[in-house]
Design a protein around this motif. Structure first.
Motif, PDB file in Angstrom:
ATOM      1  N   ALA A  51       0.889  -1.104   0.131  1.00  0.00           N
ATOM      2  CA  ALA A  51       0.062   0.085   0.092  1.00  0.00           C
ATOM      3  C   ALA A  51       0.879   1.090  -0.087  1.00  0.00           C
ATOM      4  O   ALA A  51       0.493   2.171  -0.640  1.00  0.00           O
ATOM      5  N   ALA A  52       1.945   1.345   0.803  1.00  0.00           N
ATOM      6  CA  ALA A  52       2.703   2.278   0.894  1.00  0.00           C
ATOM      7  C   ALA A  52       3.595   2.738  -0.384  1.00  0.00           C
ATOM      8  O   ALA A  52       3.820   3.586  -1.094  1.00  0.00           O
ATOM      9  N   SER A  53       3.844   1.703  -1.238  1.00  0.00           N
ATOM     10  CA  SER A  53       4.674   1.510  -2.357  1.00  0.00           C
ATOM     11  C   SER A  53       3.838   2.142  -3.495  1.00  0.00           C
ATOM     12  O   SER A  53       4.309   3.158  -4.201  1.00  0.00           O
ATOM     13  N   VAL A  54       2.659   1.694  -3.522  1.00  0.00           N
ATOM     14  CA  VAL A  54       1.865   1.953  -4.521  1.00  0.00           C
ATOM     15  C   VAL A  54       1.540   3.674  -4.421  1.00  0.00           C
ATOM     16  O   VAL A  54       1.491   4.462  -5.229  1.00  0.00           O
ATOM     17  N   SER A  55       1.345   4.042  -3.017  1.00  0.00           N
ATOM     18  CA  SER A  55       0.971   5.336  -2.682  1.00  0.00           C
ATOM     19  C   SER A  55       2.374   6.321  -3.004  1.00  0.00           C
ATOM     20  O   SER A  55       1.867   7.536  -3.433  1.00  0.00           O
ATOM     21  N   ASN A 103       6.367  -5.643  -7.938  1.00  0.00           N
ATOM     22  CA  ASN A 103       6.411  -5.492  -9.241  1.00  0.00           C
ATOM     23  C   ASN A 103       5.223  -5.809  -9.826  1.00  0.00           C
ATOM     24  O   ASN A 103       4.671  -4.778 -10.862  1.00  0.00           O
ATOM     25  N   VAL A 104       4.330  -6.563  -9.547  1.00  0.00           N
ATOM     26  CA  VAL A 104       2.857  -6.791 -10.040  1.00  0.00           C
ATOM     27  C   VAL A 104       2.100  -5.319  -9.432  1.00  0.00           C
ATOM     28  O   VAL A 104       1.408  -4.861 -10.342  1.00  0.00           O
ATOM     29  N   ALA A 105       2.249  -4.957  -8.200  1.00  0.00           N
ATOM     30  CA  ALA A 105       1.674  -3.899  -7.824  1.00  0.00           C
ATOM     31  C   ALA A 105       1.999  -2.646  -8.450  1.00  0.00           C
ATOM     32  O   ALA A 105       1.069  -1.673  -8.811  1.00  0.00           O
ATOM     33  N   HIS A 106       3.191  -2.505  -8.924  1.00  0.00           N
ATOM     34  CA  HIS A 106       3.752  -1.433  -9.722  1.00  0.00           C
ATOM     35  C   HIS A 106       2.927  -1.294 -11.214  1.00  0.00           C
ATOM     36  O   HIS A 106       2.683  -0.356 -11.671  1.00  0.00           O
ATOM     37  N   GLN A 107       3.090  -2.727 -11.671  1.00  0.00           N
ATOM     38  CA  GLN A 107       2.109  -2.605 -12.864  1.00  0.00           C
ATOM     39  C   GLN A 107       0.952  -2.192 -12.876  1.00  0.00           C
ATOM     40  O   GLN A 107       0.214  -1.338 -13.755  1.00  0.00           O
ATOM     41  N   VAL A 108       0.331  -2.702 -11.726  1.00  0.00           N
ATOM     42  CA  VAL A 108      -1.413  -2.272 -11.549  1.00  0.00           C
ATOM     43  C   VAL A 108      -1.255  -0.699 -11.419  1.00  0.00           C
ATOM     44  O   VAL A 108      -2.285  -0.074 -11.859  1.00  0.00           O
ATOM     45  N   LYS A 110       0.404   1.437 -12.854  1.00  0.00           N
ATOM     46  CA  LYS A 110       0.508   2.348 -13.850  1.00  0.00           C
ATOM     47  C   LYS A 110      -0.767   2.048 -14.818  1.00  0.00           C
ATOM     48  O   LYS A 110      -1.001   2.720 -15.719  1.00  0.00           O
ATOM     49  N   GLY A 111      -1.443   0.882 -14.658  1.00  0.00           N
ATOM     50  CA  GLY A 111      -2.527   0.395 -15.372  1.00  0.00           C
ATOM     51  C   GLY A 111      -2.755  -0.920 -15.443  1.00  0.00           C
ATOM     52  O   GLY A 111      -1.902  -1.791 -15.614  1.00  0.00           O
ATOM     53  N   GLY A 112      -3.879  -1.413 -14.950  1.00  0.00           N
ATOM     54  CA  GLY A 112      -4.037  -2.556 -14.926  1.00  0.00           C
ATOM     55  C   GLY A 112      -3.731  -3.545 -16.207  1.00  0.00           C
ATOM     56  O   GLY A 112      -3.167  -4.774 -15.718  1.00  0.00           O
ATOM     57  N   LYS A 113      -3.809  -3.378 -17.120  1.00  0.00           N
ATOM     58  CA  LYS A 113      -3.544  -4.220 -18.697  1.00  0.00           C
ATOM     59  C   LYS A 113      -2.108  -4.187 -18.733  1.00  0.00           C
ATOM     60  O   LYS A 113      -1.549  -4.920 -19.523  1.00  0.00           O
ATOM     61  N   ASN A 114      -1.308  -3.493 -17.666  1.00  0.00           N
ATOM     62  CA  ASN A 114       0.073  -3.515 -17.834  1.00  0.00           C
ATOM     63  C   ASN A 114       0.768  -4.798 -17.160  1.00  0.00           C
ATOM     64  O   ASN A 114       1.735  -5.140 -17.321  1.00  0.00           O
ATOM     65  N   ALA A 140      -3.280  -2.779  -4.789  1.00  0.00           N
ATOM     66  CA  ALA A 140      -2.736  -1.900  -5.583  1.00  0.00           C
ATOM     67  C   ALA A 140      -3.905  -1.219  -6.138  1.00  0.00           C
ATOM     68  O   ALA A 140      -3.935   0.350  -6.152  1.00  0.00           O
ATOM     69  N   ALA A 141      -4.910  -1.641  -6.820  1.00  0.00           N
ATOM     70  CA  ALA A 141      -5.962  -0.949  -7.340  1.00  0.00           C
ATOM     71  C   ALA A 141      -6.631  -0.070  -6.192  1.00  0.00           C
ATOM     72  O   ALA A 141      -6.977   1.075  -6.549  1.00  0.00           O
TER      73      ALA A 141
END
Length: 178
Positions: A51-55, A103-108, A110-114, A140-141
């Motif tokens: 959560a903190a990373s996505v934020s 890494n998965v969270a970072h892709q989400v 940027k955009g779910g389809k990433n 992430a979402a």
């Protein structure tokens, strides 16, 4: 100053928004409680790091710092974890599984389809279960939504990491909405 007139202008970040609309606060807090403290193969500390990373990637200072402080409370690392998350966790020992899930969270973020089949395969190879992958994507979402809520209404946030210590401990040990 927030873009709207809040009931209590002294409450920072999402706290002022939750106070403004208790009827929307209840399901948002229930979601946070379930995602960050409910049953999962990931520890609450690991989920707070996600959560903190996505934020942080979303440039939401309040959410990044408060959830990093909660992760620090769970993991008993001290507030230096807040800045270490910004740097990609070079000084915090985390599992290969958590790195793959980040890494998965970072892709989400940027955009779910990433999110690619390769990202998911790497997470599985590192030991992630389907539930952990699911929870990571949903965290992430959800935090993309929370971050946009907080920043979209122009809430204020204390700057120093130390201002988040008590809040992080409350989130970690008392929970959300309690």
């Amino acid at each position: 100053m927030a873009h709207i007139k809040l009931n209590n202008e002294e409450l920072p970040g999402i706290r002022g928004l939750l106070d403004f609309r208790p009827e929307t606060a209840k399901p948002l807090l229930a979601l946070a409680e379930t995602l960050l403290r409910g049953p999962s193969g990931l520890t609450s500390g690991e989920r707070e790091i996600i959560a903190a990373s996505v934020s942080y990637w979303n440039q939401c200072h309040f959410c990044h710092t408060s959830h990093a402080a909660a992760a620090a409370a769970h993991l008993q690392t001290g507030l230096n974890l807040i800045d270490d998350i910004k740097a990609g966790l070079p000084n915090t020992p985390v599992s290969d599984k958590l790195r793959a899930l980040l890494n998965v969270a970072h892709q989400v973020q940027k955009g779910g389809k990433n999110v690619t089949d390769e990202d998911i395969a790497a997470a599985r190879e590192a030991g992630a279960t389907d539930q952990e992958i699911h929870d990571t994507v949903l965290i992430a979402a959800a935090f993309c939504m929370f971050n946009r809520y907080v920043d979209g209404l122009g809430t204020w946030a204390p700057q120093p990491n130390e201002a988040y210590k008590e809040m992080g401990e409350r989130m970690a040990f008392v929970g959300y909405g309690k």
